[in-house]
Enzyme design. Structure first.
Site, PDB file in Angstrom:
ATOM      1  N   CYS A   1       0.833  -1.202   0.000  1.00  0.00           N
ATOM      2  CA  CYS A   1       0.000   0.000   0.000  1.00  0.00           C
ATOM      3  C   CYS A   1       0.874   1.261   0.000  1.00  0.00           C
ATOM      4  CB  CYS A   1      -0.961  -0.031   1.187  1.00  0.00           C
ATOM      5  SG  CYS A   1      -2.354   1.116   1.027  1.00  0.00           S
TER       6      CYS A   1
ATOM      7  N   HIS B   1      -3.549  -5.380   0.090  1.00  0.00           N
ATOM      8  CA  HIS B   1      -3.034  -5.945   1.335  1.00  0.00           C
ATOM      9  C   HIS B   1      -3.095  -7.477   1.270  1.00  0.00           C
ATOM     10  CE1 HIS B   1      -2.763  -2.211   3.771  1.00  0.00           C
ATOM     11  NE2 HIS B   1      -3.669  -1.791   2.907  1.00  0.00           N
TER      12      HIS B   1
ATOM     13  N   GLU C   1      -1.635  -9.659   2.990  1.00  0.00           N
ATOM     14  CA  GLU C   1      -1.575 -10.328   4.297  1.00  0.00           C
ATOM     15  C   GLU C   1      -2.948 -10.734   4.809  1.00  0.00           C
ATOM     16  OE1 GLU C   1      -1.536  -5.827   5.075  1.00  0.00           O
ATOM     17  OE2 GLU C   1      -0.577  -7.248   3.700  1.00  0.00           O
TER      18      GLU C   1
END
Length: 383
Positions: free
Chosen positions: A181, A308, A310
């Protein structure tokens, strides 16, 4: 220690349940041991019977063997890999919980023991060298000792110049780098300043009057209005290059879906200039206007993503961008890609465990499943 039968009977009597419904969860070496402990006490049949649930597809023996392998890897003392996390909120490490878990998943997958080196981005800035030279040099010493660099997301101006410094160091020193990001936006700003030559290049979030706005507001975002203006949720990213590292790590898929959370994006009007200088945007949104994945050629691993990844990482299915960072930090990425991104059939871990050890031998999955389950049963019996 496991609960003795007399203790279970006493608990059952006072709780008005059958003794077999009293499950013990004693202290384990890791949280990954808990599912195995509960499975050994037949938790699924108990709930199925008690709640009258029809479990159509219970976890197979293969899955349990894979999970056991995961727990075993976590307990072993593997070779260490140091990753620098250069962030704005490092004083509250839980702010990056999803990021650290994704790093952990990837490290376990690669048979490495993860050590995260927390670095406050502001400490790396040149201004800090004058005001607090001790913390400045300590921060840079920590960064230089790491095998990989991760710059996560964030909002606001604080620490951005420090993140840009970390990006520049990773790019110039050929240190594996992953930007998430704001990490991608920092990488674009650094490249514009250092390679393209736009010294005042910046994001409109911080400098609205820059003559080179390489990061701009999205049409959905109204300045000053912070409510419900972010680009959120799972979005599709199409690969525009089949030769990219990320395309290979994602399994040669034409497109992937990842979760987003941002208000600013790479200026589409400047993409052609960036790509002519070597910065490749290999993943874009369905309209082809929003830059989602960036890579640099002639670098061991310099990758940044606007989304993102993750959020979708799992213990037995690590996120590809994080996996790539750990692999590159272990000097194993090139060999892994040269083998067609294939995983070792020897390990039962997710059916996809990496063979990073040169002496790893090939073997039958069925044999390993049986062996692993047998070891699991023996360990539980001894406990």
């Amino acid at each position: 220690q496991t609960l003795e039968e007399s203790v279970k009977s006493k608990i059952a009597m006072f709780c008005h349940v059958a003794p077999e419904q009293v499950l013990g969860v004693h202290d384990c070496t890791s949280i990954y041991r808990v599912p195995l402990l509960l499975e050994s006490q037949h938790i699924v049949p108990i709930f199925s019977k008690r709640l009258q649930l029809e479990v159509k597809s219970p976890k197979t023996r293969r899955f349990l063997a894979q999970w056991h392998d995961l727990a075993e890897r976590n307990d072993k003392d593997h070779e260490q890999v140091k990753i620098a996390l250069v962030g704005k909120y490092t004083k509250l490490e839980d702010s990056y919980m999803s990021v650290t878990k994704a790093l952990k998943h990837a490290s376990l997958f690669c048979r490495r023991r993860l050590e995260i080196i927390w670095i406050e981005a502001e400490k790396l800035e040149e201004a800090n060298k004058e005001s607090d030279p001790v913390s400045y040099h300590e921060a840079w010493q920590k960064l230089c000792r790491c095998q990989g660099v991760l710059v996560p997301g964030g909002f606001g101006s604080r620490g951005v110049e420090g993140k840009i410094c970390a990006v520049k160091w990773a790019r110039e020193k050929k240190i594996p780098f992953l930007g998430i990001c704001l990490g991608l936006q920092s990488a674009v700003i650094e490249f514009a300043r250092s390679v393209v030559g736009w010294k005042d290049a910046h994001t409109q979030e911080i400098d609205a009057n820059t003559s080179h706005p390489v990061i701009v507001e999205m049409p959905e975002h109204n300045t000053g209005d912070m409510g419900g203006t972010m680009r959120l949720g799972k979005r599709r990213t199409n690969f525009v290059s089949k030769e990219s590292v990320m395309h290979k790590l994602y399994g040669h898929k034409d497109a992937v879906e990842e979760r987003h959370r941002h208000r600013y994006e790479v200026n589409p009007a400047l993409v052609e200039e960036f790509e002519s200088r070597g910065m490749k945007f290999v993943g874009r949104d369905v309209g082809g206007q929003r830059m989602e994945i960036m890579e640099l050629r002639d670098h061991p691993y310099f990758v940044a993503v606007q989304y993102h990844p993750e959020y979708l990482s799992r213990p037995m299915k690590p996120s590809p961008p994080y996996l790539g960072l750990i692999l590159a930090s272990c000097n194993a990425l090139e060999r892994f890609l040269s083998q067609g991104c294939r995983f070792s059939p020897r390990s039962s871990y997710g059916g996809e465990a990496l063979s990073l050890d040169s002496d790893a031998s090939e073997g039958s999955i069925d044999e390993e499943v049986a062996t692993t389950l047998g070891a699991n049963a023996a360990a539980l019996a001894q406990s």
